[in-house]
Design a protein around this motif. Structure first.
Motif, PDB file in Angstrom:
ATOM      1  N   ARG A  55      -1.282  -4.631  -2.617  1.00 29.54           N
ATOM      2  CA  ARG A  55      -2.467  -3.689  -2.372  1.00 29.54           C
ATOM      3  C   ARG A  55      -3.709  -4.478  -1.692  1.00 29.54           C
ATOM      4  O   ARG A  55      -3.727  -5.734  -1.956  1.00 29.54           O
ATOM      5  CB  ARG A  55      -3.186  -3.001  -3.638  1.00 29.54           C
ATOM      6  CG  ARG A  55      -2.135  -1.988  -4.218  1.00 29.54           C
ATOM      7  CD  ARG A  55      -2.643  -1.264  -5.156  1.00 29.54           C
ATOM      8  NE  ARG A  55      -3.429  -2.025  -6.392  1.00 29.54           N
ATOM      9  CZ  ARG A  55      -4.592  -2.130  -6.837  1.00 29.54           C
ATOM     10  NH1 ARG A  55      -5.861  -1.865  -6.359  1.00 29.54           N
ATOM     11  NH2 ARG A  55      -5.066  -2.986  -7.877  1.00 29.54           N
ATOM     12  N   GLY A  56      -4.311  -3.962  -0.504  1.00 25.33           N
ATOM     13  CA  GLY A  56      -5.238  -4.452  -0.007  1.00 25.33           C
ATOM     14  C   GLY A  56      -6.458  -4.370  -1.056  1.00 25.33           C
ATOM     15  O   GLY A  56      -6.749  -3.281  -1.576  1.00 25.33           O
ATOM     16  N   ALA A  57      -7.428  -5.531  -0.953  1.00 24.47           N
ATOM     17  CA  ALA A  57      -8.661  -5.157  -1.937  1.00 24.47           C
ATOM     18  C   ALA A  57      -9.345  -4.147  -1.538  1.00 24.47           C
ATOM     19  O   ALA A  57     -10.021  -3.543  -2.457  1.00 24.47           O
ATOM     20  CB  ALA A  57      -9.489  -6.595  -1.656  1.00 24.47           C
ATOM     21  N   SER A  58      -9.504  -3.619  -0.370  1.00 23.05           N
ATOM     22  CA  SER A  58     -10.099  -2.263   0.150  1.00 23.05           C
ATOM     23  C   SER A  58      -9.229  -1.168   0.838  1.00 23.05           C
ATOM     24  O   SER A  58      -9.548  -0.760   1.465  1.00 23.05           O
ATOM     25  CB  SER A  58     -11.468  -2.781   1.002  1.00 23.05           C
ATOM     26  OG  SER A  58     -10.663  -3.181   2.235  1.00 23.05           O
ATOM     27  N   GLY A  59      -8.148  -1.435   0.232  1.00 24.89           N
ATOM     28  CA  GLY A  59      -7.020  -0.570   0.608  1.00 24.89           C
ATOM     29  C   GLY A  59      -7.210   1.029   0.245  1.00 24.89           C
ATOM     30  O   GLY A  59      -8.160   1.078  -0.677  1.00 24.89           O
ATOM     31  N   THR A  60      -6.491   1.899   0.461  1.00 24.21           N
ATOM     32  CA  THR A  60      -6.495   3.119   0.377  1.00 24.21           C
ATOM     33  C   THR A  60      -5.688   3.604  -1.070  1.00 24.21           C
ATOM     34  O   THR A  60      -5.862   4.916  -1.482  1.00 24.21           O
ATOM     35  CB  THR A  60      -6.162   4.106   1.465  1.00 24.21           C
ATOM     36  OG1 THR A  60      -4.952   4.029   1.687  1.00 24.21           O
ATOM     37  CG2 THR A  60      -6.898   4.007   2.476  1.00 24.21           C
ATOM     38  N   GLU A 111       0.907  -1.220  -0.301  1.00 27.18           N
ATOM     39  CA  GLU A 111       0.033   0.056   0.064  1.00 27.18           C
ATOM     40  C   GLU A 111       0.905   1.252   0.033  1.00 27.18           C
ATOM     41  O   GLU A 111       0.718   2.221   0.833  1.00 27.18           O
ATOM     42  CB  GLU A 111      -0.887   0.200   1.252  1.00 27.18           C
ATOM     43  CG  GLU A 111      -2.097  -0.840   1.092  1.00 27.18           C
ATOM     44  CD  GLU A 111      -3.369  -0.376   0.408  1.00 27.18           C
ATOM     45  OE1 GLU A 111      -3.584   0.823   0.591  1.00 27.18           O
ATOM     46  OE2 GLU A 111      -3.646  -0.990  -0.619  1.00 27.18           O
ATOM     47  N   PRO A 161      -7.269 -10.044  -0.924  1.00 23.41           N
ATOM     48  CA  PRO A 161      -8.682  -9.947  -0.289  1.00 23.41           C
ATOM     49  C   PRO A 161      -8.678  -9.913   1.073  1.00 23.41           C
ATOM     50  O   PRO A 161      -8.037 -10.454   1.718  1.00 23.41           O
ATOM     51  CB  PRO A 161      -9.275 -11.215  -1.084  1.00 23.41           C
ATOM     52  CG  PRO A 161      -8.254 -11.751  -1.916  1.00 23.41           C
ATOM     53  CD  PRO A 161      -6.965 -11.453  -1.565  1.00 23.41           C
ATOM     54  N   ASP A 220      -4.060  -7.050   8.664  1.00 19.26           N
ATOM     55  CA  ASP A 220      -5.512  -7.620   8.291  1.00 19.26           C
ATOM     56  C   ASP A 220      -5.407  -8.902   7.808  1.00 19.26           C
ATOM     57  O   ASP A 220      -6.036  -9.956   8.086  1.00 19.26           O
ATOM     58  CB  ASP A 220      -6.230  -6.923   7.081  1.00 19.26           C
ATOM     59  CG  ASP A 220      -6.514  -5.303   7.409  1.00 19.26           C
ATOM     60  OD1 ASP A 220      -6.714  -5.264   8.573  1.00 19.26           O
ATOM     61  OD2 ASP A 220      -6.595  -4.627   6.442  1.00 19.26           O
ATOM     62  N   LYS A 233      -4.639   4.093  -4.536  1.00 19.44           N
ATOM     63  CA  LYS A 233      -5.591   4.396  -5.822  1.00 19.44           C
ATOM     64  C   LYS A 233      -5.264   3.199  -7.027  1.00 19.44           C
ATOM     65  O   LYS A 233      -4.004   3.425  -7.246  1.00 19.44           O
ATOM     66  CB  LYS A 233      -5.661   5.730  -6.326  1.00 19.44           C
ATOM     67  CG  LYS A 233      -6.152   6.870  -5.474  1.00 19.44           C
ATOM     68  CD  LYS A 233      -6.130   8.004  -5.853  1.00 19.44           C
ATOM     69  CE  LYS A 233      -6.695   9.094  -4.941  1.00 19.44           C
ATOM     70  NZ  LYS A 233      -6.348  10.635  -5.287  1.00 19.44           N
ATOM     71  N   ALA A 280      -7.301  -4.134   4.028  1.00 19.48           N
ATOM     72  CA  ALA A 280      -7.480  -2.578   3.676  1.00 19.48           C
ATOM     73  C   ALA A 280      -5.851  -2.222   3.612  1.00 19.48           C
ATOM     74  O   ALA A 280      -5.265  -2.947   3.002  1.00 19.48           O
ATOM     75  CB  ALA A 280      -8.230  -2.067   4.808  1.00 19.48           C
ATOM     76  N   HIS A 281      -5.864  -1.014   4.138  1.00 22.38           N
ATOM     77  CA  HIS A 281      -4.692  -0.451   4.186  1.00 22.38           C
ATOM     78  C   HIS A 281      -3.583  -1.228   4.825  1.00 22.38           C
ATOM     79  O   HIS A 281      -2.452  -1.213   4.559  1.00 22.38           O
ATOM     80  CB  HIS A 281      -4.713   1.192   4.638  1.00 22.38           C
ATOM     81  CG  HIS A 281      -3.329   1.896   4.624  1.00 22.38           C
ATOM     82  ND1 HIS A 281      -2.841   2.179   3.218  1.00 22.38           N
ATOM     83  CD2 HIS A 281      -2.561   2.711   5.254  1.00 22.38           C
ATOM     84  CE1 HIS A 281      -1.781   2.995   3.192  1.00 22.38           C
ATOM     85  NE2 HIS A 281      -1.466   2.984   4.356  1.00 22.38           N
TER      86      HIS A 281
END
Length: 287
Positions: A217-222, A130, A244, A253, A224, A247-248
């Protein structure tokens, strides 16, 4: 395995607190050493899960509190990117780690990236979690200040801190005082740490990195997707992975799939050292 936890004083007098996990003596093929760099407001303890997995895989693993964080000097003279890079360089040289696998998350990932660009001989490979070279907005220091000011300090208990911060690992970085749990950092120092990033972008440094690189990257990371796509466009040999359920803070996680992606990345490099870089690019998905 006994771990060494102590301090190293760098050139400007800043004391850096670090933990050194030696590779297991029973490992038949010890891997390259690993240096772990945490993000803003973090501390070395948040790497414990991943560090243990890497150690078990045969790596010597060193994690440390960045200047202005944790047990390191709380109000260092400089919080510039150059100062952060020099701290990592000093650790690599003084602890005889180079060439090392450099793993950095968020702000620590930016430090890792600049280290790889400016000191290629010290880096075996680079893992960015991230983290990327895009410049940030001028509003960033104010946003960080607002975030830190939103912390309901002091926390009455570890459970209360965990509920607010989202991970027990973050809560374990707090210090116990007479009135409760408080951060081991100075709020204004952390805001100053972000000032340089509010205007700077680091695309030239990214483009000149030549070591094998994994971007996670996290699937729901910050981070872009457009930034990740531009990174791959400029350096198509970069391997990418999306985890998956993360997040960040991918390392908190989902530490197991993150470790799996790192080991797969390293194994591919070991198995195919002469493979054209264009065939090594692409994206994988942890399950």
């Amino acid at each position: 395995m006994q771990h060494r936890t102590t301090y190293l004083t760098v050139g400007d007098g800043t004391r850096i607190f670090y933990r050194d996990r030696p590779s297991p003596s029973t490992s038949p093929r010890p891997g390259p050493p690993v240096l772990l760099l945490h993000g803003l407001a973090g501390h070395l303890g948040e790497w414990d899960d991943l560090a243990g997995r890497l150690e078990a895989s045969g790596h010597r693993v060193v994690s440390y509190d960045a200047r202005g964080h944790g047990e390191s000097t709380r109000r260092p003279a400089s919080v510039s990117r150059a100062a952060h890079v020099e701290d990592a360089v000093t650790l690599l040289r003084e602890l005889d780690l180079a060439p090392a696998i450099i793993v950095g998350q968020s702000l620590g990932g930016l430090t890792a990236m600049l280290l790889a660009a400016d000191h290629p001989g010290l880096v075996h490979s680079l893992v960015l979690v991230e983290a990327g070279p895009a410049g940030r907005s001028p509003e960033l220091p104010g946003e960080i200040a607002g975030w830190l000011d939103s912390w309901p300090l002091p926390f009455a208990s570890l459970a209360e801190a965990t509920a607010f911060l989202g991970h027990e690992a973050w809560a374990r970085g707090l210090e116990e005082r007479a009135d409760g749990l408080r951060p081991r950092f100075d709020r204004d120092t952390l805001v100053r740490t972000m000032t340089e990033l509010s205007a700077e972008g680091y695309w030239p440094q990214w483009s000149r990195i030549r070591c094998p690189t994994l971007l996670v990257r996290g699937a729901s990371g910050t981070m872009k997707p457009a930034e990740a796509a531009e990174m791959l466009a400029r350096r198509p040999d970069t391997r990418t992975a999306v985890v998956p359920g993360a997040a960040h803070d991918v390392h908190l996680d989902r530490p197991e799939p993150l470790h799996r992606e790192i080991e797969k990345f390293l194994a591919e490099r070991a198995d195919e050292p002469n493979e054209p870089t264009s065939r090594r690019a692409g994206e994988s998905l942890s399950r």
